[in-house]
Scaffold this motif. Sequence first.
Motif, PDB file in Angstrom:
ATOM      1  N   LEU A  27      -4.653  -3.681   0.689  1.00  0.00           N
ATOM      2  CA  LEU A  27      -4.631  -4.181  -0.783  1.00  0.00           C
ATOM      3  C   LEU A  27      -6.109  -4.473  -1.341  1.00  0.00           C
TER       4      LEU A  27
ATOM      5  N   PHE B 173      -5.709   2.004  -2.597  1.00  0.00           N
ATOM      6  CA  PHE B 173      -4.709   0.944  -3.263  1.00  0.00           C
ATOM      7  C   PHE B 173      -4.967   1.117  -4.556  1.00  0.00           C
TER       8      PHE B 173
ATOM      9  N   LEU C 150       0.815  -1.256   0.084  1.00  0.00           N
ATOM     10  CA  LEU C 150      -0.088  -0.058   0.075  1.00  0.00           C
ATOM     11  C   LEU C 150       0.899   1.254   0.007  1.00  0.00           C
TER      12      LEU C 150
END
Length: 282
Positions: A166, A171, A139
């Motif tokens: 994630l 992200f 991230l």
Amino acid sequence: MELWYTEEHTENAKFSIKVKEQLYSEESEFQKIDFFESEEFGTFFTLDGLMMVNEKDEFIYHDMIVHVPMATNPNIKKVLVIGGGDGGTVRELTRYNTIEQIDMVEIDEQVVRACEKYLPITSSKLQDERVNLYFEDGLAFVKNTDNIYDLIIVDSTDPIGPGEGLFTEEFYNNCSKALSEEGILVNQHESPYYERDAHEMKRAHRKIKRLFPISKVYQFHMPTYPSGHWLFGFASKKFDPIKDIKVEQWNSLELKTKYYNTDLHVGCFALPTYVNEMLESA
Ligand code: AAT
């Protein structure tokens, strides 16, 4: 005395593997790491009690996460892998001589070190000279990268524990920025079958389809993941995985694969009706 590894796939369904021996057990800064030896699946490892990789079915996962984007754009040169500490994704990528750079960002160095010791079948190519290993949160890594990768592969755990970040919009947005105009994003997309996994699948798809003009989902069979039915996401600014597949070019490479082939590439995007409905309503 018999030893069994058991994973709860739902509150009411469990999956078990007979274990010959436990090879390793450590609590890292991020998660609990266990390695086992078994008759049926060979060596396997779990994170926080969930199956990640085993010697018997890892080829299915790693073929499908790598060759689908590579056959769509065989000119991919710079790749970012997020997660994937076992090295299986990197191993498949290193088979392409045309790839120049593979950056792998794994949050947990201990996973990599244990895989180097117990799972050479997947970790053997982490020493390839094109591979750069970074031990940090994916991230954070993608925050400050602009327009450089042709392919980002998110080979992550499920959205609990360290993998949670994630699966966020922030992200995916940063991945989009880190990709070139020709860029492709492939991500671990959970399973449509059991309710808990399907919920995560829909959440991920909802976010990705807002950010990329082309956003599809494809399926494969993973005997050791809950329900055995698993998905990857394919998102891109330019390439459509079906219309743009380079069948002849990919086949001329003569890469020997045990699961992937160019017919399957087209077929794996054809999803069951209930999955299409879930994705449409996401
Ligand atoms: N090749 C298939 C293996 C995996 S393991 C996924 C890896 O992602 C783990 O090694 C974990 O440490 C790493 N990881 C988790 N969160 C992060 C993060 N924020 N940044 C970087 N790496 C991370 C995938 C298995 C899929 C299982 C599906 N049920």
